[in-house]
Motif scaffolding. Structure first.
Motif, PDB file in Angstrom:
ATOM      1  N   ARG B 135       0.849  -1.196   0.000  1.00 41.92           N
ATOM      2  CA  ARG B 135       0.000   0.000   0.000  1.00 41.92           C
ATOM      3  C   ARG B 135       0.878   1.237   0.000  1.00 41.92           C
ATOM      4  O   ARG B 135       0.490   2.292  -0.461  1.00 41.92           O
ATOM      5  N   VAL B 136       2.078   1.102   0.580  1.00 41.44           N
ATOM      6  CA  VAL B 136       3.033   2.214   0.505  1.00 41.44           C
ATOM      7  C   VAL B 136       4.368   1.725  -0.027  1.00 41.44           C
ATOM      8  O   VAL B 136       4.715   0.557   0.102  1.00 41.44           O
ATOM      9  N   THR B 137       5.100   2.644  -0.649  1.00 40.48           N
ATOM     10  CA  THR B 137       6.397   2.363  -1.243  1.00 40.48           C
ATOM     11  C   THR B 137       7.446   3.228  -0.556  1.00 40.48           C
ATOM     12  O   THR B 137       7.258   4.445  -0.473  1.00 40.48           O
ATOM     13  N   PRO B 138       8.538   2.630  -0.051  1.00 37.16           N
ATOM     14  CA  PRO B 138       9.573   3.460   0.581  1.00 37.16           C
ATOM     15  C   PRO B 138      10.267   4.355  -0.444  1.00 37.16           C
ATOM     16  O   PRO B 138      10.546   3.901  -1.563  1.00 37.16           O
ATOM     17  N   ILE B 139      10.511   5.605  -0.066  1.00 35.76           N
ATOM     18  CA  ILE B 139      11.130   6.549  -1.004  1.00 35.76           C
ATOM     19  C   ILE B 139      12.471   7.062  -0.485  1.00 35.76           C
ATOM     20  O   ILE B 139      13.432   7.162  -1.234  1.00 35.76           O
ATOM     21  N   ASP B 140      12.540   7.398   0.791  1.00 35.09           N
ATOM     22  CA  ASP B 140      13.802   7.924   1.302  1.00 35.09           C
ATOM     23  C   ASP B 140      13.956   7.552   2.760  1.00 35.09           C
ATOM     24  O   ASP B 140      13.001   7.116   3.402  1.00 35.09           O
ATOM     25  N   SER B 141      15.157   7.720   3.273  1.00 31.83           N
ATOM     26  CA  SER B 141      15.362   7.513   4.697  1.00 31.83           C
ATOM     27  C   SER B 141      16.322   8.573   5.212  1.00 31.83           C
ATOM     28  O   SER B 141      17.100   9.151   4.444  1.00 31.83           O
ATOM     29  N   GLY B 142      16.229   8.835   6.495  1.00 29.33           N
ATOM     30  CA  GLY B 142      17.115   9.816   7.109  1.00 29.33           C
ATOM     31  C   GLY B 142      17.281   9.467   8.575  1.00 29.33           C
ATOM     32  O   GLY B 142      16.466   8.745   9.133  1.00 29.33           O
ATOM     33  N   ASP B 143      18.370   9.932   9.165  1.00 28.80           N
ATOM     34  CA  ASP B 143      18.618   9.599  10.556  1.00 28.80           C
ATOM     35  C   ASP B 143      18.524  10.841  11.433  1.00 28.80           C
ATOM     36  O   ASP B 143      19.083  11.887  11.112  1.00 28.80           O
ATOM     37  N   ILE B 144      17.773  10.711  12.532  1.00 31.00           N
ATOM     38  CA  ILE B 144      17.699  11.784  13.526  1.00 31.00           C
ATOM     39  C   ILE B 144      18.803  11.511  14.542  1.00 31.00           C
ATOM     40  O   ILE B 144      18.819  10.446  15.158  1.00 31.00           O
ATOM     41  N   CYS B 145      19.760  12.427  14.659  1.00 35.65           N
ATOM     42  CA  CYS B 145      20.905  12.203  15.540  1.00 35.65           C
ATOM     43  C   CYS B 145      21.249  13.490  16.276  1.00 35.65           C
ATOM     44  O   CYS B 145      20.936  14.586  15.820  1.00 35.65           O
ATOM     45  N   VAL B 146      21.979  13.328  17.369  1.00 38.01           N
ATOM     46  CA  VAL B 146      22.527  14.497  18.044  1.00 38.01           C
ATOM     47  C   VAL B 146      23.659  15.079  17.184  1.00 38.01           C
ATOM     48  O   VAL B 146      24.492  14.337  16.672  1.00 38.01           O
ATOM     49  N   ASN B 147      23.636  16.397  16.988  1.00 34.72           N
ATOM     50  CA  ASN B 147      24.710  17.115  16.295  1.00 34.72           C
ATOM     51  C   ASN B 147      25.541  17.855  17.338  1.00 34.72           C
ATOM     52  O   ASN B 147      25.003  18.252  18.371  1.00 34.72           O
ATOM     53  N   ALA B 159      36.331  15.464  24.079  1.00 36.84           N
ATOM     54  CA  ALA B 159      35.845  14.646  22.963  1.00 36.84           C
ATOM     55  C   ALA B 159      34.328  14.773  22.883  1.00 36.84           C
ATOM     56  O   ALA B 159      33.662  14.704  23.917  1.00 36.84           O
ATOM     57  N   PRO B 160      33.790  14.990  21.694  1.00 38.00           N
ATOM     58  CA  PRO B 160      32.329  15.062  21.597  1.00 38.00           C
ATOM     59  C   PRO B 160      31.691  13.725  21.929  1.00 38.00           C
ATOM     60  O   PRO B 160      32.334  12.683  21.754  1.00 38.00           O
ATOM     61  N   PRO B 161      30.458  13.726  22.434  1.00 36.22           N
ATOM     62  CA  PRO B 161      29.804  12.466  22.785  1.00 36.22           C
ATOM     63  C   PRO B 161      29.523  11.637  21.539  1.00 36.22           C
ATOM     64  O   PRO B 161      29.342  12.180  20.455  1.00 36.22           O
ATOM     65  N   LEU B 244      25.174  20.863  21.912  1.00 32.25           N
ATOM     66  CA  LEU B 244      24.594  19.595  21.455  1.00 32.25           C
ATOM     67  C   LEU B 244      23.110  19.793  21.168  1.00 32.25           C
ATOM     68  O   LEU B 244      22.397  20.378  21.992  1.00 32.25           O
ATOM     69  N   VAL B 245      22.661  19.295  20.005  1.00 31.66           N
ATOM     70  CA  VAL B 245      21.257  19.485  19.634  1.00 31.66           C
ATOM     71  C   VAL B 245      20.758  18.248  18.906  1.00 31.66           C
ATOM     72  O   VAL B 245      21.531  17.578  18.212  1.00 31.66           O
ATOM     73  N   VAL B 246      19.475  17.944  19.057  1.00 30.04           N
ATOM     74  CA  VAL B 246      18.892  16.859  18.274  1.00 30.04           C
ATOM     75  C   VAL B 246      18.523  17.417  16.901  1.00 30.04           C
ATOM     76  O   VAL B 246      17.717  18.337  16.782  1.00 30.04           O
ATOM     77  N   SER B 247      19.157  16.874  15.845  1.00 30.05           N
ATOM     78  CA  SER B 247      18.886  17.319  14.476  1.00 30.05           C
ATOM     79  C   SER B 247      18.985  16.101  13.563  1.00 30.05           C
ATOM     80  O   SER B 247      18.598  15.005  13.969  1.00 30.05           O
ATOM     81  N   TYR B 248      19.536  16.292  12.381  1.00 30.04           N
ATOM     82  CA  TYR B 248      19.615  15.178  11.430  1.00 30.04           C
ATOM     83  C   TYR B 248      21.060  14.855  11.081  1.00 30.04           C
ATOM     84  O   TYR B 248      21.936  15.717  11.167  1.00 30.04           O
ATOM     85  N   GLY B 269      29.248  18.265  13.769  1.00 33.87           N
ATOM     86  CA  GLY B 269      29.434  16.834  13.562  1.00 33.87           C
ATOM     87  C   GLY B 269      28.251  16.049  14.095  1.00 33.87           C
ATOM     88  O   GLY B 269      27.322  16.624  14.668  1.00 33.87           O
ATOM     89  N   VAL B 270      28.284  14.751  13.880  1.00 31.80           N
ATOM     90  CA  VAL B 270      27.164  13.900  14.270  1.00 31.80           C
ATOM     91  C   VAL B 270      27.619  12.861  15.289  1.00 31.80           C
ATOM     92  O   VAL B 270      28.650  12.209  15.094  1.00 31.80           O
ATOM     93  N   SER B 271      26.873  12.707  16.357  1.00 37.69           N
ATOM     94  CA  SER B 271      27.139  11.640  17.330  1.00 37.69           C
ATOM     95  C   SER B 271      26.446  10.387  16.804  1.00 37.69           C
ATOM     96  O   SER B 271      25.233  10.213  16.963  1.00 37.69           O
ATOM     97  N   THR B 272      27.235   9.524  16.175  1.00 39.73           N
ATOM     98  CA  THR B 272      26.623   8.452  15.378  1.00 39.73           C
ATOM     99  C   THR B 272      25.947   7.369  16.219  1.00 39.73           C
ATOM    100  O   THR B 272      25.226   6.540  15.685  1.00 39.73           O
ATOM    101  N   GLY B 273      26.186   7.375  17.506  1.00 45.32           N
ATOM    102  CA  GLY B 273      25.528   6.368  18.339  1.00 45.32           C
ATOM    103  C   GLY B 273      24.235   6.856  18.960  1.00 45.32           C
ATOM    104  O   GLY B 273      23.747   6.283  19.923  1.00 45.32           O
ATOM    105  N   THR B 274      23.651   7.929  18.410  1.00 38.51           N
ATOM    106  CA  THR B 274      22.432   8.496  18.995  1.00 38.51           C
ATOM    107  C   THR B 274      21.328   8.603  17.950  1.00 38.51           C
ATOM    108  O   THR B 274      20.472   9.482  18.025  1.00 38.51           O
ATOM    109  N   CYS B 275      21.371   7.714  16.942  1.00 33.48           N
ATOM    110  CA  CYS B 275      20.503   7.937  15.773  1.00 33.48           C
ATOM    111  C   CYS B 275      19.253   7.056  15.759  1.00 33.48           C
ATOM    112  O   CYS B 275      19.273   5.914  16.191  1.00 33.48           O
ATOM    113  N   PHE B 276      18.192   7.634  15.233  1.00 33.57           N
ATOM    114  CA  PHE B 276      16.956   6.902  14.992  1.00 33.57           C
ATOM    115  C   PHE B 276      16.614   7.039  13.517  1.00 33.57           C
ATOM    116  O   PHE B 276      16.622   8.140  12.973  1.00 33.57           O
ATOM    117  N   ARG B 277      16.336   5.903  12.876  1.00 30.19           N
ATOM    118  CA  ARG B 277      16.107   5.976  11.435  1.00 30.19           C
ATOM    119  C   ARG B 277      14.642   6.200  11.089  1.00 30.19           C
ATOM    120  O   ARG B 277      13.757   5.484  11.543  1.00 30.19           O
TER     121      ARG B 277
END
Lengths: 537, 364
Positions: B135-147, B159-161, B244-248, B269-277
């Motif tokens: 019923r739906v087709t995936p088009i894009d993805s993005g990660d919400i992460c702390v910057n 060191a940044p988190p 530190l901010v929650v962004s993309y 920069g991006v804190s890569t261990g804080t991401c939600f897809r």
């Protein structure tokens, strides 16, 4: 009378009733039980209480600060008056996101107050109240000032000659004459602040919510249409009570007034008292209105290499990602076109309504008078969602049509046109109309010859307001404006929604242009007034 | 036109609408069908405010199929989905794009889409295809992460988190600003990320620690990023003091693209261990006036051409395997190896109670 009624029914009543019905009747069963349940929840009661008291406080504060301003604009002649009157109306067109930013720069962390005295007002209710004064100052100045400038000062002077003190003369002569327009202004400010959305959301932090933000939350975030419908009904009831009280207070006070051309009443301030008043008003305007706007202007020039025109230059070139497809400067033209159409609609509908309301009395007509004010107090989310489920069949499948934008904007403009014109129209001596009729004029001709010259000024003031409202309108526009022709506020919002120095700077530059466009348009409108109407009184 | 004529016209119009409404939508549509109206040449795409596509790419679609795309922006993501649910059966357009995994169940449960298996779906990894009925087709993805603000951490020689755990450590006290999950989608993504990481029970403890560590909450991404965050252009001007901010995950490349002048390295920069897809989907709307054009449009949305255009338009990642990322992303972006995720059904079930718990935990 028929046109405004049809307009109101089609573009307001029908959509709102439909969306409320959708929420209250689930699977064919009316959910009236939800009223008691919803209204007994403590957090909903908190919301209701906060909505009411912040709106009352905002209205009181606005009147307190803006009434002296209305007097100064009506009675004093000074250089740059037209410009200043345009400037105080500018807040009305400013996207609230920008204003939130500006206020945070003044009252937030590291803001001016913080640096000077260590005072921070962000996330306090004071930030909300002050922002409401900022936005609504022009409502009072324009509604009250419009009538005040035309009151014959000789009546008050006559009272003074007869021995009344200055205060007594003002209280017994001028105040009763002004009362209807003061009440109208207070009512409008109350309705605007009671349904204030973005100000509360930005400056209130996550702490404060009003009925309006709660309806948005229930509709958009939780998709709980039933609760939203209950809250909408509560909003209706509350607005209805306010309108009823207003109607009662105004009706007792309306009298025929002697009116003169505004040019005759204004003069330079005289004496220490008048100069002090004048200076005080200028100071309050400077602090409350010019300063926040100034912050935005300053930021539009502040580039990473010092002050410069970089952001303005960037507006002429297409965006690096091609997002806007057109240079951002084109958005000015889009905004102006919408605003002109919306103003015309508001003037026609509002003008007809005001004319009809002056002629006829009776309960039904008075009820309609109050109804026209409803759009100011009812949630924009409710109206917007209502549009979607009602205006979806030809010939009124307007959901994808550009005309929906000016129509929605006119809904907010019409009450202002009616409110500004009614006190003036009702103050026209009925005998003048009768005389015209006796001399053989048709009702239309009598209106044109008798009423129109007297209300032309009020009409133009109202037009300026309707124009400003639509120039800055965002809610309705955002969901209809096509990506290749965004309006200026829509473009600002999109720029602010993206990271990057250039986006932020361009948003500031565009906002500054919006201020200038608004001020210039209003000045031209004022010019129109003096050229066309001089010597007609 | 005289007043009377205008009045009469308006009255007739108003009556006309009432009659139309009374005689019912189906009759009207049936009548239109019988008159043999020609197939429409435009296809209408309804989306949220963040939708963008470059002109050339849309023109390419017209060249390939003969259909012109008309875009209707319908508010923020939640608002746009709700509007489609409200207008179910009489939709504003043919295709809806922009329902993400946090809202997917609401859209599917309300049945606003009809199934359509897009051509070229085999180029999209199965992990993205959350609806087996298409019923739906995936088009894009993005990660919400702390910057993070690179300059701040360089100046402090800190060191940044990197991970969620880091954010709760004393070294990062009073540094993080997040968005209210009830009013902002990055805020919701971040909350869901913590819930996915620490489990249905554990996330509350984690947030208690974050609160003790001085996390600040604001209502919108715009305020958090442009006002509070010290690493963005707006934040610097506003003297933001939160590094530190929650962004993309895509925010740093965008800072480069819109830098004035463009910097050689991203200021953040991006804190890569804080991401939600987050994954965004498109679907063919039930009751579409131009289903054929709608199907062609969905095919086009996952075509290489459109997928490669997306990153610089909407700052998201393509889902098609054959779509190459632009240099800006490969050079200044980060690869998030293990983002947190959550099933749409679970989000639909837990979202409201979690937000409520979060509010009483963090805001009170």
């Amino acid at each position: 009378m028929v046109v405004p009624v049809a307009f109101f029914a089609l573009f307001f009543a029908w959509p709102v009733v439909s969306i409320v019905e959708r929420g209250l009747r689930v699977d064919g069963v009316w959910q009236f039980g939800r009223f008691g349940e919803t209204l007994s929840r403590p957090e909903i009661l908190d919301v209701l209480w906060f909505t009411l008291w912040q709106a009352l406080a905002s209205t009181g504060l606005t009147l307190l600060i803006a009434l002296p301003g209305a007097y100064v604009f009506a009675r004093f002649e000074f250089r740059g008056k037209g410009l200043l009157r345009a400037v105080v109306t500018v807040p009305f067109v400013m996207p609230t996101v920008m204003v939130g930013t500006a206020f945070l720069a003044l009252v937030g962390r590291g803001g001016l107050l913080d640096e000077l005295w260590g005072v921070r007002l962000d996330t306090t209710v004071w930030a909300i109240l002050i922002a409401h004064v900022f936005f609504n100052y022009a409502v009072v100045v324009r509604t009250v000032g419009g009538l005040w400038a035309q009151l014959d000062p000789r009546q008050e002077e006559a009272a003074r000659v007869l021995g009344a003190s200055r205060w007594r003369a003002w209280r017994t002569v001028t105040l009763p004459a002004l009362a209807p327009s003061v009440a109208a202004a207070a009512l409008m400010v109350f309705l605007f602040t009671a349904s204030s959305f973005a100000v509360v959301q930005i400056l209130g932090g996550s702490t404060y919510s009003t009925l309006e933000t709660e309806i948005y939350r229930q509709t958009v975030v939780r998709f709980d249409l039933t609760t939203a419908a209950v809250l909408t009904m509560v909003q209706f009831a509350a607005v209805g009570v306010v309108l009823a009280v207003h109607a009662r207070t105004v009706r007792r006070r309306e009298t025929a007034l002697r009116m003169v051309a505004p040019e005759e009443t204004a003069r330079r301030p005289r004496g220490i008292g008048q100069w002090a008043l004048f200076a005080g008003v200028l100071l309050s305007v400077a602090v409350l209105i010019v300063l926040p706007l100034g912050v935005l202007v300053e930021r539009s020039f502040a580039t990473s290499r010092g002050y410069g025109l970089d952001y303005y230059r960037a507006l002429q070139t297409p965006d690096p990602s091609g997002t806007f497809l057109v240079p951002l400067l084109d958005t000015i033209g889009n905004s102006l076109r919408y605003a002109v159409v919306a103003t015309l609609i508001a003037l026609v509908i509002g003008g007809l309504a005001a004319a009809a309301l002056t002629r006829r009395a009776g309960r039904l007509v008075r009820g309609f008078d109050a109804l026209l004010m409803l759009p100011l107090g009812v949630s924009a989310v409710t109206v917007g969602f209502g549009f979607l489920i009602t205006l979806d069949e030809p010939p009124f499948d307007l959901r994808a049509s550009w005309i929906l934008v000016p129509l929605a904007q006119a809904l907010v403009g019409v009450p202002f046109v009616v409110r500004t014109m009614l006190p003036v129209l009702r103050a026209v001596d009925e005998r003048l109309r009768e005389a015209a009729a006796v001399l053989g004029a048709s009702p239309w001709r009598a209106w044109r010859e008798v009423d129109l010259p007297l209300v032309r000024r009020a009409l133009l003031i109202a037009a300026g307001f309707a124009f400003a409202v639509s120039l800055g309108e965002f809610g309705a526009t955002v969901f209809i404006a096509r990506p290749d022709s965004p309006t200026l506020p829509v473009a600002v919002a999109r720029l602010l929604g993206r990271p990057g120095e250039l986006n932020y700077g361009q948003a500031m530059a565009l906002s500054t242009i919006l201020m200038v466009v608004c001020a210039v348009s209003l000045l031209l409108l004022e010019r129109l007034r003096t050229e066309r109407t001089s010597g007609e009184f | 036109m005289s007043i009377k004529k205008a009045a009469a016209a308006a009255l007739v119009a108003a009556l006309g609408v009432t009659t139309l409404a009374a005689c019912g939508a189906d009759d009207v549509r049936e009548a239109a069908g019988k008159s043999g109206a020609p197939a429409p040449k435009t296809v209408t795409l309804v989306s949220h405010d963040s939708f963008n596509a470059s002109k050339e790419v849309l023109a390419e679609f017209t060249k390939q199929t003969g259909f012109t795309v008309k875009v209707l922006k319908s508010g923020d993501a939640g608002e746009a989905v709700n509007k489609e649910i409200l207008t179910k059966g009489s939709p504003q357009g043919d295709v809806f794009f922009g329902v993400d995994n946090t809202l997917l169940s609401r859209a599917l449960d309300n049945g606003i889409f009809v199934p359509y298996a897009a051509k070229g779906l085999d180029r999209v990894p199965a992990a993205y295809q959350l609806d087996k009925e298409h019923r739906v087709t995936p088009i894009d993805s993005g990660d919400i992460c702390v910057n993070y603000d690179k300059k701040y951490f360089a100046d402090k020689k800190l060191a940044p988190p990197v991970t969620f755990d880091d954010l709760a450590k004393p070294a990062y006290k009073d540094l993080l600003v997040v968005e209210n999950p009830e009013r902002s989608s990055p805020g919701l993504g971040f909350l869901l990320g913590t819930a996915a990481k620490y489990g249905d029970e554990g996330w509350q403890d984690y947030w208690t620690k974050l609160k003790a560590n001085g996390v600040k909450t604001v209502d919108s991404w715009e305020l958090a990023y442009n006002q509070e965050f010290s690493g963005s252009a707006g934040g610097r001007k506003a003297k933001g003091d939160r590094p530190l901010v929650v962004s993309y995950a895509s925010s740093p490349p965008v800072e480069v693209l819109y830098g004035e002048p463009q910097p050689k390295v991203a200021p953040t920069g991006v804190s890569t261990g804080t991401c939600f897809r987050q994954t965004e989907f498109a679907g063919l709307l039930d009751g579409a006036k131009n289903p054929q054009g709608g199907k062609a449009l969905i095919d086009f949305l996952i075509s290489k051409k459109f997928q490669e255009d997306m990153p610089l338009q909407m700052f998201v990642n393509p889902v098609a395997k054959d779509a190459a990322l632009p240099e800006l992303f490969t050079e200044h972006g980060v690869v998030v190896e293990k983002p947190e995720t959550m099933a749409p059904e679970k989000i639909a079930e837990k979202r409201d109670p979690w937000i409520q718990q979060w509010s009483s935990l963090v805001l009170k």
